[in-house]
Design an enzyme around this catalytic site. Structure first.
Site: not given
Ligand code: RIB
Length: 310
Positions: A250-253
Site C-alpha cells: 500500500a505504499a503506492g496507494d
C-alpha cells in the site's frame, strides 16, 4: 471546504503472513505472523485521501458477506461517502493473500470476487459525485469497462483524472490520452514503455514515451529514491524520505491518495509529489495496507491549508 476526491476501485480484505523471507515457488517457509487487514487498491487510496483531509466518495462493489460488512464499517469510520458502494450477493467480497518478507517486499494473490462485477452502470449512478469532485482517482483492480466509462465521464466534465496503472497491464492510447496524471511504479513503467527506470535518466526517458502517448502528466514512483514527474510545466526527481521499510504493501496507494488530495487542494505538481512521498514513506514503516496509512497530522503538514481546489 475540504477538497473532493472520487475514487472508483477495488476493496479487499488482506490475509497477510509476515515471514523472514519470501518463499520460492514450491517452497514452504515457517515462522510467519498472521494479520488480517483492510486492503484493496481502490479502498486503500480512498482511505489514504480521507485520512489526509479530503471528502472522499468511493464507488465499489463488495459482497453481502461478513468481510463486506466489516469493510463498510471501516469506510464509515474513515468518513468515506459510501452511498455508491453496491452490495453484490452473487460474489464474495474481494480477498488478497499476501506474503511480506523480512525486507518489506511482498507477493500478493487477489481473488477479486465482487470487484470483478463492477461495471459502467455502477459508475454511472455516481454522476452527481463525478460532477462535484475535483479529482477522480482510478486503479486497474476492477474491470476495464468500468475504468473506461469513468474516464469518459470525467473528461465530459473536464475532471482531473489520476490513473494508477496497477496491477500492471498494457493500456491503449485511447485511454492514455484521457489521463491527466499517470502514476506507474518502475515495473508498470516497463510494461507500458519497455523501459525499466532505475534512475532519474531512465525515468525521464520512460516519461517522455508516456507523454508521447498523450498522457498530460507522468509521475513515476521509484520506491525510496522518490518519484520523477514530467509534464507541460517541467520535469524533475522529487527525492523520497529515508525510512526503514517493514512492509511496502500500500505504499503506492498512500502515494496516490496523497497526490489526489494535494492536487485537489490546488497544490502544484512538485509540491504534491513531495507530499505524496511523505505519505508513502510513513506507510512502509507499518504493517498492513489500511492500518499503515497516515493521517495529516503525522506528515508534519500543519501548515497545509487544504483548499477545495478547482
Ligand atoms: O496495493 C496493495 C493492495 O493490493 C493490497 O491491499 C491488496 O488488497 C491488493 O489489492
Amino acid at each position: 471546504m475540504r477538497p473532493k476526491v472520487l475514487v472508483v476501485g477495488s476493496s479487499n480484505t488482506d490475509m497477510v503472513v509476515q515471514m523472514p523471507r519470501l518463499p520460492a515457488p514450491g517452497e514452504t517457509v515457517l515462522g510467519g505472523e498472521f494479520v488480517v487487514a483492510a486492503g484493496g487498491k481502490g479502498a486503500n487510496q480512498a482511505v489514504a485521501a480521507a485520512r489526509l483531509g479530503a471528502e472522499v466518495t468511493f464507488v465499489a462493489r463488495i459482497g453481502t458477506d461478513m468481510l463486506g460488512d466489516q469493510s463498510l464499517q471501516n469506510f464509515a469510520a474513515d468518513g468515506l461517502v459510501t452511498e455508491y458502494i453496491v452490495r453484490d450477493s452473487s460474489k464474495p467480497s474481494g480477498v488478497a493473500l499476501s506474503m511480506v518478507g523480512g525486507d518489506g517486499e511482498n507477493m500478493i494473490a487477489v481473488a477479486s470476487g465482487a470487484n470483478g462485477q463492477l461495471g459502467p452502470a455502477d459508475v454511472g449512478q455516481a454522476k452527481k459525485a463525478i460532477t462535484e469532485a475535483s479529482v477522480m482517482l482510478l486503479q486497474l483492480e476492477i474491470p476495464m469497462p468500468a475504468v473506461l466509462y469513468a474516464v469518459e465521464a470525467a473528461s465530459e466534465v473536464e475532471l482531473t483524472v489520476i490513473l494508477n496503472p496497477a496491477p500492471a497491464q498494457v493500456l491503449d492510447e485511447h485511454l492514455l490520452e484521457r489521463i491527466t496524471v499517470l502514476t506507474p511504479n518502475a515495473t508498470e513503467t516497463e510494461i507500458l514503455t519497455g523501459i525499466l527506470p532505475t534512475d532519474e535518466e531512465g525515468a525521464a526517458r520512460a516519461a517522455e514515451r508516456l507523454l508521447e502517448k498523450g498522457v498530460t502528466t507522468v509521475v513515476i514512483t521509484l520506491g525510496e529514491k522518490g518519484a520523477f514527474y514530467a509534464g507541460e510545466n517541467g520535469a524533475g526527481l522529487v527525492p523520497g524520505r529515508a525510512v526503514e521499510a517493514i512492509d511496502t504493501t500500500a505504499a503506492g496507494d498512500a502515494f496516490n491518495g496523497a497526490l489526489a488530495v494535494a492536487l485537489a487542494s490546488g497544490r502544484d505538481l512538485e509540491e504534491s509529489v513531495d507530499f505524496a512521498n511523505s505519505a508513502a514513506a510513513i506507510s512502509v514503516t507499518r504493517v498492513g495496507a489500511q492500518p499503515s496509512l497516515p493521517r495529516l497530522e503525522e506528515l508534519g503538514a500543519g501548515s497545509w491549508e487544504l483548499g477545495a481546489g478547482n
